[in-house]
Design a protein around this motif. Structure first.
Motif, PDB file in Angstrom:
ATOM      1  N   SER A 247       9.677 -18.718  26.058  1.00 43.93           N
ATOM      2  CA  SER A 247      10.087 -17.618  25.169  1.00 43.93           C
ATOM      3  C   SER A 247       9.153 -17.527  23.969  1.00 43.93           C
ATOM      4  CB  SER A 247      11.516 -17.827  24.666  1.00 43.93           C
ATOM      5  OG  SER A 247      12.420 -17.716  25.723  1.00 43.93           O
ATOM      6  N   ALA A 248       8.733 -18.680  23.452  1.00 44.45           N
ATOM      7  CA  ALA A 248       7.831 -18.687  22.290  1.00 44.45           C
ATOM      8  C   ALA A 248       6.499 -18.030  22.656  1.00 44.45           C
ATOM      9  CB  ALA A 248       7.613 -20.115  21.808  1.00 44.45           C
ATOM     10  N   ILE A 249       6.008 -18.317  23.857  1.00 48.98           N
ATOM     11  CA  ILE A 249       4.752 -17.686  24.307  1.00 48.98           C
ATOM     12  C   ILE A 249       4.948 -16.168  24.393  1.00 48.98           C
ATOM     13  CG2 ILE A 249       3.211 -17.442  26.321  1.00 48.98           C
ATOM     14  CD1 ILE A 249       3.680 -20.498  26.782  1.00 48.98           C
ATOM     15  N   GLN A 250       6.088 -15.770  24.957  1.00 47.28           N
ATOM     16  CA  GLN A 250       6.402 -14.346  25.103  1.00 47.28           C
ATOM     17  C   GLN A 250       6.493 -13.669  23.728  1.00 47.28           C
ATOM     18  OE1 GLN A 250      10.059 -13.967  27.372  1.00 47.28           O
ATOM     19  NE2 GLN A 250      10.097 -11.748  27.059  1.00 47.28           N
ATOM     20  N   LEU A 251       7.122 -14.329  22.785  1.00 49.00           N
ATOM     21  CA  LEU A 251       7.311 -13.773  21.442  1.00 49.00           C
ATOM     22  C   LEU A 251       5.969 -13.630  20.710  1.00 49.00           C
ATOM     23  CD1 LEU A 251       9.319 -12.873  19.272  1.00 49.00           C
ATOM     24  CD2 LEU A 251       9.561 -15.270  18.595  1.00 49.00           C
ATOM     25  N   ARG A 252       5.150 -14.676  20.819  1.00 51.29           N
ATOM     26  CA  ARG A 252       3.825 -14.646  20.195  1.00 51.29           C
ATOM     27  C   ARG A 252       3.024 -13.466  20.747  1.00 51.29           C
ATOM     28  NH1 ARG A 252       2.980 -19.765  21.490  1.00 51.29           N
ATOM     29  NH2 ARG A 252       3.488 -21.025  19.701  1.00 51.29           N
ATOM     30  N   TYR A 253       3.106 -13.296  22.056  1.00 44.41           N
ATOM     31  CA  TYR A 253       2.344 -12.232  22.704  1.00 44.41           C
ATOM     32  C   TYR A 253       2.868 -10.852  22.267  1.00 44.41           C
ATOM     33  CZ  TYR A 253      -0.119  -9.567  26.226  1.00 44.41           C
ATOM     34  OH  TYR A 253      -0.942  -8.666  26.838  1.00 44.41           O
ATOM     35  N   ALA A 254       4.194 -10.717  22.238  1.00 34.54           N
ATOM     36  CA  ALA A 254       4.794  -9.413  21.910  1.00 34.54           C
ATOM     37  C   ALA A 254       4.439  -8.968  20.490  1.00 34.54           C
ATOM     38  CB  ALA A 254       6.309  -9.492  22.075  1.00 34.54           C
ATOM     39  N   LEU A 255       4.206  -9.933  19.603  1.00 31.45           N
ATOM     40  CA  LEU A 255       3.941  -9.585  18.198  1.00 31.45           C
ATOM     41  C   LEU A 255       2.481  -9.834  17.804  1.00 31.45           C
ATOM     42  CD1 LEU A 255       7.230 -10.912  16.521  1.00 31.45           C
ATOM     43  CD2 LEU A 255       6.627  -8.555  17.089  1.00 31.45           C
ATOM     44  N   ARG A 256       1.615  -9.920  18.812  1.00 31.14           N
ATOM     45  CA  ARG A 256       0.217 -10.335  18.536  1.00 31.14           C
ATOM     46  C   ARG A 256      -0.526  -9.359  17.629  1.00 31.14           C
ATOM     47  NH1 ARG A 256       0.832  -7.909  23.075  1.00 31.14           N
ATOM     48  NH2 ARG A 256      -0.674  -6.500  24.022  1.00 31.14           N
ATOM     49  N   ASP A 257      -0.108  -8.086  17.603  1.00 30.20           N
ATOM     50  CA  ASP A 257      -0.840  -7.094  16.797  1.00 30.20           C
ATOM     51  C   ASP A 257      -0.320  -6.989  15.362  1.00 30.20           C
ATOM     52  OD1 ASP A 257      -2.406  -6.485  18.960  1.00 30.20           O
ATOM     53  OD2 ASP A 257      -1.007  -4.937  19.680  1.00 30.20           O
ATOM     54  N   LEU A 258       0.714  -7.751  15.046  1.00 27.14           N
ATOM     55  CA  LEU A 258       1.326  -7.642  13.720  1.00 27.14           C
ATOM     56  C   LEU A 258       0.555  -8.511  12.717  1.00 27.14           C
ATOM     57  CD1 LEU A 258       3.790  -5.851  13.425  1.00 27.14           C
ATOM     58  CD2 LEU A 258       5.228  -7.875  13.524  1.00 27.14           C
ATOM     59  N   ALA A 259      -0.293  -7.871  11.906  1.00 27.57           N
ATOM     60  CA  ALA A 259      -1.157  -8.628  10.995  1.00 27.57           C
ATOM     61  C   ALA A 259      -0.354  -9.381   9.938  1.00 27.57           C
ATOM     62  CB  ALA A 259      -2.129  -7.670  10.311  1.00 27.57           C
ATOM     63  N   GLU A 260       0.836  -8.891   9.643  1.00 25.08           N
ATOM     64  CA  GLU A 260       1.636  -9.502   8.568  1.00 25.08           C
ATOM     65  C   GLU A 260       2.246 -10.854   8.962  1.00 25.08           C
ATOM     66  OE1 GLU A 260       1.863  -6.402   9.589  1.00 25.08           O
ATOM     67  OE2 GLU A 260       2.082  -5.000   7.920  1.00 25.08           O
ATOM     68  N   LEU A 261       2.405 -11.097  10.252  1.00 22.81           N
ATOM     69  CA  LEU A 261       3.045 -12.342  10.690  1.00 22.81           C
ATOM     70  C   LEU A 261       2.052 -13.211  11.457  1.00 22.81           C
ATOM     71  CD1 LEU A 261       6.599 -11.269  11.936  1.00 22.81           C
ATOM     72  CD2 LEU A 261       5.957 -12.260   9.739  1.00 22.81           C
TER      73      LEU A 261
END
Ligand SMILES: Cc1ncc(COP(=O)(O)O)c(C=O)c1O
Length: 370
Positions: A247-261
């Motif tokens: 799930s952590a891998i999935q979450l990291r991938y889903a938010l990869r374009d978010l420069a703020e996080l």
């Protein structure tokens, strides 16, 4: 494997029929009212096996486990103990409790764990031990630290309270330190509401802890009932660790374009997540808080309002008085972690189907702030 969350994806502990059966069996046998017996014996064996340790001292919390470990390692008055300036507050207090002096060093850049170079530079003739905490899913460079400790005659206290189940090169976290500690607190990955353990392979360390804890009776006990509910959780630890890591891998991938996080990096093939960490960089890369943007705490409130189980990180020790500790390095990274860390609590990571929805909600809140 998807796990049902009748109380919603942030409920913890999970409803678990095996835990229920263990509680009922304790009631039927009367074990719930016993000091120790078959359950504490079986839990000890299970921890020995899982963490590849010869000696296990069960105790009443992770906090006291750290102090017991320091006593087992013969740390006392006149000794220094190095720890990261971003760590669980009780670890600083445990050093003081045994009469030793904390020595603060910085965490590594963009991480939540101790900087190995700064650690090496901080060692003095008085330094007896180092506390190495694996925090927020970030595994410390424990192999390098153990090598350094061997060369410099230091003892390593490995704090694995947040990461039971994680592995480095196939070897369990919690098996590296001269002594390692676990927590079974109410929010933890393995929980009995309260409880902890010290793990070691050194008979003399175990013996000193036993002697200190034994006052005609156990001074810091873990009960039969607590051991009974932990046993079925031990049996599921590997499977749950794997689901949370995916799930952590999935979450990291889903938010990869978010420069703020900026998320915790994957530094080993099997990570464990009690908390999943981000640094909140509101200006898109700058760790300094920018007044034109909401603060980290404001963001937390907004995410919580969407039902997302997030909170702030530790406050860090960078403002501690030098009356209480030696500050051995610049603490910029620890200060930045204290100001910018955002932590997602683990239960939702057992629900892979909910990760996309979670990511969408986070994205929407962040976009609303631009
Ligand atoms: C890194 C770390 N060490 C020690 C502890 C203390 O554990 P306990 O709550 O069981 O006293 C915690 C608890 O959150 C922790 O996160």
């Amino acid at each position: 494997m998807t796990i049902a969350f009748p109380g919603g994806p942030t409920r913890w502990p999970l409803p678990d029929e095996d835990v229920r059966a263990a509680l009922l069996a304790c009631y039927a046998s009367g074990d719930w009212g016993r000091y120790d017996g078959a359950n504490t014996t079986a839990l000890t064996a299970s921890l020995q096996n899982t963490f590849q340790r010869e000696h296990v001292q069960l105790c009443s919390s992770g906090t006291i486990a750290v102090e017991l470990a320091l006593r087992g390692l013969r740390v006392g008055a006149g000794d220094e103990v190095i720890l990261a300036a971003y760590d669980f507050p009780g670890n600083f207090r445990a050093i003081e409790a045994v009469g030793a002096r904390p020595v603060l060093v910085d965490i590594a850049k963009d991480r939540w764990t101790i900087d190995v170079q700064q650690l090496a530079a901080a060692i003095s003739p008085a330094t007896k031990a180092v506390i190495v905490s694996h925090l927020h899913g970030d595994l410390a460079d424990i192999e390098a630290i153990c090598q350094l400790a061997k060369e410099r005659n230091l003892q390593v206290l490995e704090d694995a309270c947040q990461v039971p189940g994680a592995m480095i090169s196939g070897r369990p976290i919690g098996s590296f330190g001269d002594a390692s500690v676990l927590s079974f607190g109410g929010s933890k990955l393995l929980t009995a509401g309260r409880g902890g353990a010290v793990l070691t392979s050194q008979a003399d360390v175990a013996q000193r802890i036993r002697v200190f804890s034994s006052r005609g009776n156990e001074a810091f006990p873990l009960s039969e009932l607590q051991a009974a509910v932990l046993l079925p959780q031990m049996a599921k630890l590997a499977e749950y660790t794997r689901i949370r890591a995916e799930s952590a891998i999935q979450l990291r991938y889903a938010l990869r374009d978010l420069a703020e996080l900026s998320p915790v990096a994957q530094t080993s093939d099997l990570m464990a997540y009690y908390k999943f960490a981000w640094r909140y960089l509101p200006a898109g890369g700058d760790a300094q808080l920018d007044c034109r943007h909401p603060t980290r705490d404001g963001l937390i409130c907004q995410l919580q309002a969407q039902g997302i189980d997030v909170g702030a990180g530790f406050r860090g020790f960078n403002k501690r008085s030098t009356n209480r500790c030696r500050i051995a390095s610049d603490l910029t990274n620890a200060q930045s972690a204290a100001e910018t860390t955002l932590l997602l609590h683990h239960p939702i990571l057992l629900q892979p189907d909910a990760i996309e929805t979670l990511a969408d909600a986070v994205r929407k809140v962040i976009a609303g702030q631009r």
